[in-house]
Design a protein around this motif. Structure first.
Motif, mmCIF file in Angstrom:
data_model
loop_
_atom_site.group_PDB
_atom_site.id
_atom_site.type_symbol
_atom_site.label_atom_id
_atom_site.label_comp_id
_atom_site.label_asym_id
_atom_site.label_seq_id
_atom_site.Cartn_x
_atom_site.Cartn_y
_atom_site.Cartn_z
ATOM 1 N N ARG A 92 0.848 -1.200 0.000
ATOM 2 C CA ARG A 92 0.000 0.000 0.000
ATOM 3 C C ARG A 92 0.878 1.242 0.000
ATOM 4 O O ARG A 92 1.860 1.312 0.750
ATOM 5 N N VAL A 93 0.512 2.219 -0.813
ATOM 6 C CA VAL A 93 1.284 3.454 -0.894
ATOM 7 C C VAL A 93 0.363 4.663 -0.874
ATOM 8 O O VAL A 93 -0.717 4.658 -1.462
ATOM 9 N N ALA A 94 0.791 5.694 -0.153
ATOM 10 C CA ALA A 94 0.150 7.007 -0.236
ATOM 11 C C ALA A 94 0.762 7.726 -1.430
ATOM 12 O O ALA A 94 1.943 7.527 -1.753
ATOM 13 N N LEU A 95 -0.033 8.559 -2.093
ATOM 14 C CA LEU A 95 0.387 9.138 -3.365
ATOM 15 C C LEU A 95 0.539 10.652 -3.267
ATOM 16 O O LEU A 95 -0.393 11.360 -2.866
ATOM 17 N N LEU A 96 1.712 11.118 -3.633
ATOM 18 C CA LEU A 96 2.024 12.546 -3.645
ATOM 19 C C LEU A 96 1.561 13.138 -4.974
ATOM 20 O O LEU A 96 2.004 12.704 -6.040
ATOM 21 N N ALA A 97 0.678 14.110 -4.912
ATOM 22 C CA ALA A 97 0.068 14.641 -6.133
ATOM 23 C C ALA A 97 1.078 15.306 -7.053
ATOM 24 O O ALA A 97 0.977 15.196 -8.275
ATOM 25 N N ALA A 157 -4.248 12.187 4.287
ATOM 26 C CA ALA A 157 -3.010 12.704 4.882
ATOM 27 C C ALA A 157 -2.090 13.335 3.855
ATOM 28 O O ALA A 157 -1.303 14.224 4.189
ATOM 29 N N THR A 158 -2.172 12.914 2.591
ATOM 30 C CA THR A 158 -1.254 13.425 1.571
ATOM 31 C C THR A 158 -1.444 14.911 1.299
ATOM 32 O O THR A 158 -0.539 15.554 0.748
ATOM 33 N N ASP A 159 -2.596 15.454 1.657
ATOM 34 C CA ASP A 159 -2.831 16.895 1.460
ATOM 35 C C ASP A 159 -3.322 17.541 2.746
ATOM 36 O O ASP A 159 -2.686 18.432 3.293
ATOM 37 N N ALA A 160 -4.453 17.090 3.263
ATOM 38 C CA ALA A 160 -5.077 17.755 4.405
ATOM 39 C C ALA A 160 -4.197 17.782 5.650
ATOM 40 O O ALA A 160 -4.309 18.699 6.473
ATOM 41 N N VAL A 161 -3.329 16.781 5.789
ATOM 42 C CA VAL A 161 -2.394 16.794 6.922
ATOM 43 C C VAL A 161 -1.031 17.315 6.481
ATOM 44 O O VAL A 161 -0.421 18.158 7.146
ATOM 45 N N THR A 162 -0.565 16.845 5.334
ATOM 46 C CA THR A 162 0.778 17.205 4.878
ATOM 47 C C THR A 162 0.909 18.691 4.570
ATOM 48 O O THR A 162 1.937 19.311 4.881
ATOM 49 N N SER A 299 2.450 29.210 1.888
ATOM 50 C CA SER A 299 2.854 27.810 1.799
ATOM 51 C C SER A 299 1.925 27.075 0.860
ATOM 52 O O SER A 299 0.729 27.393 0.756
ATOM 53 N N TYR A 300 2.492 26.078 0.166
ATOM 54 C CA TYR A 300 1.700 25.300 -0.792
ATOM 55 C C TYR A 300 2.120 23.840 -0.727
ATOM 56 O O TYR A 300 3.293 23.504 -0.911
ATOM 57 N N GLY A 301 1.153 22.961 -0.450
ATOM 58 C CA GLY A 301 1.390 21.533 -0.509
ATOM 59 C C GLY A 301 2.469 21.049 0.435
ATOM 60 O O GLY A 301 2.778 21.653 1.456
ATOM 61 N N GLY A 302 3.040 19.905 0.069
ATOM 62 C CA GLY A 302 4.095 19.310 0.873
ATOM 63 C C GLY A 302 4.970 18.429 0.016
ATOM 64 O O GLY A 302 4.837 18.386 -1.207
ATOM 65 N N GLN A 303 5.843 17.683 0.669
ATOM 66 C CA GLN A 303 6.841 16.896 -0.039
ATOM 67 C C GLN A 303 6.899 15.469 0.511
ATOM 68 O O GLN A 303 6.277 15.159 1.530
ATOM 69 N N TYR A 304 7.667 14.633 -0.166
ATOM 70 C CA TYR A 304 7.797 13.227 0.205
ATOM 71 C C TYR A 304 8.136 13.092 1.694
ATOM 72 O O TYR A 304 7.498 12.332 2.430
ATOM 73 N N ARG A 305 9.158 13.820 2.146
ATOM 74 C CA ARG A 305 9.594 13.691 3.539
ATOM 75 C C ARG A 305 8.494 14.087 4.509
ATOM 76 O O ARG A 305 8.382 13.530 5.608
ATOM 77 N N ASP A 306 7.654 15.052 4.121
ATOM 78 C CA ASP A 306 6.546 15.464 4.986
ATOM 79 C C ASP A 306 5.540 14.335 5.154
ATOM 80 O O ASP A 306 5.051 14.081 6.259
ATOM 81 N N ILE A 307 5.207 13.655 4.048
ATOM 82 C CA ILE A 307 4.231 12.570 4.126
ATOM 83 C C ILE A 307 4.778 11.420 4.978
ATOM 84 O O ILE A 307 4.043 10.822 5.771
#
Length: 352
Positions: A92-97, A157-162, A299-307
């Motif tokens: 299972r993987v979370a996906l960074l937009a 989590a990939t957006d709303a938390v990250t 600020s806009y979005g997040g990155q791999y390390r954040d997720i």
């Protein structure tokens, strides 16, 4: 053996000129050489999905594309150039937009600004995203999900938390010693509240909805740090001897009123983090900004390390996102409920 991959799938797509999502059958993509084919298990719904449906003037947007920029799924096919051993069939993987192109020649990726990359794929933001049964992604977009985190929570989590985490920790650099004022306890703001609480900073919370404030109390925020709905922010700060003590304002609303209040209540040398876009244009009081020597940070979005860090915090119970589930076919109704304020936290679409 893994299940056979079908030739077609259902998806919600944006058609240029049409402000409504279109439910249709499209071909299933294949894993690119440097990427994966992922069978989607959950896809989060965001206010910006409705905004994207109304966008018609961005030349980089495709005429038709699959919506959705928050996703989690299972790897069902791996490109022959993928070297990451953490990415295995069935994982299972979370996906960074917006993972970025990753090229050293890229003006953004080379400066650790992958989420601003102009050439990498932008899932659900003008290019194919996650409101579908399958999606092809670059390996840089896939982050393994801990067993303790559900697929629907991982997607959100990939957006709303990250996005909240990146803004608070990387951009505003909130410290334990600070007093933080938070505008808005919606889909991102409630997660921001938990992040600031985890840092150990004092947080004063404001929202126009009493039920959101009650949720903050249940999270352990003292009543004296909860501003009753309808109360004047500037009067509350003055009456409670908070003038000159608020180090950072986190504006997850972004209305004319909250941005005006933020400038008034933050201490000299303080910071205002802008994440919400309630109003497209806001005014900076130049006299106040200069006299206080304020830092106004976007600020806009997040990155791999954040997720990665966010998923670990969720797995250990430090952050508990509010997520409810609906079926993938329910997207139009969910968007309507979201715009009408009937969604408590965040919605993840699961299954057909």
């Amino acid at each position: 053996m893994p299940p056979a991959i079908p030739q077609t799938m259902h998806a919600w797509r944006k058609h240029k000129g049409n402000p409504k999502p279109v439910w249709e059958v499209v071909p299933v993509p294949r894993a690119p050489p440097t990427g994966l084919l992922v069978k989607l298990l959950a896809a989060g719904v965001c206010h910006s999905d409705q905004a994207l449906l109304d966008v018609e003037d961005r030349p980089q947007f495709e005429e038709k594309y699959i919506l959705g920029h928050e996703g989690c799924g299972e790897i069902v096919e791996i490109g022959h150039e993928v070297q990451d051993k953490l990415l295995q069939l069935g994982e299972r993987v979370a996906l960074l937009a917006v993972p970025g192109c990753g090229q050293d020649s890229c003006g953004e990726c080379s400066r650790n600004l992958e989420q601003l990359c102009p050439t990498g794929h932008h899932h659900g933001i003008g290019q194919d995203g996650f409101y579908a049964e399958y999606v092809a992604v670059d390996a840089r977009a896939a982050i393994p999900v801990p067993d303790a985190v559900s697929s629907e929570v991982a997607a959100v989590a990939t957006d709303a938390v990250t996005t909240a985490y990146h803004g608070i920790t990387r951009r505003a650099e909130v410290k334990q010693s600070e007093t933080v004022f938070l505008f808005g306890l919606g889909g991102l703001g409630f997660n921001a509240l938990q992040i600031v609480k985890a840092i150990g900073a004092r947080v004063i919370a404001s929202d126009i909805r009493a039920e959101k404030l009650e949720a903050a109390v249940q999270l352990g925020i003292p009543l004296h740090d909860i501003i009753p709905a309808g109360t004047s922010i500037q009067e509350f700060v003055k009456d409670n001897d908070l003038g000159g003590r608020i180090d950072t304002v986190l504006d997850f609303v972004g209305s004319n009123q909250t941005f005006r209040d933020a400038q008034a209540i933050v201490r000299p040398g303080g910071k205002i983090l802008c994440v919400g876009t309630g109003d497209r244009q806001n005014e900076v009081d130049m006299k106040v900004g200069i006299r206080k020597r304020l830092s106004i940070i976007f600020s806009y979005g997040g990155q791999y390390r954040d997720i990665v860090e966010v998923l670990n915090m969720i797995a250990t119970g430090i952050i508990q996102p509010q997520v409810e589930t609906r079926g993938l076919r329910d997207l139009p109704a969910v968007l309507e409920d979201l715009s009408s304020g009937r969604i408590r936290g965040r919605v993840a679409l699961v299954g057909l």
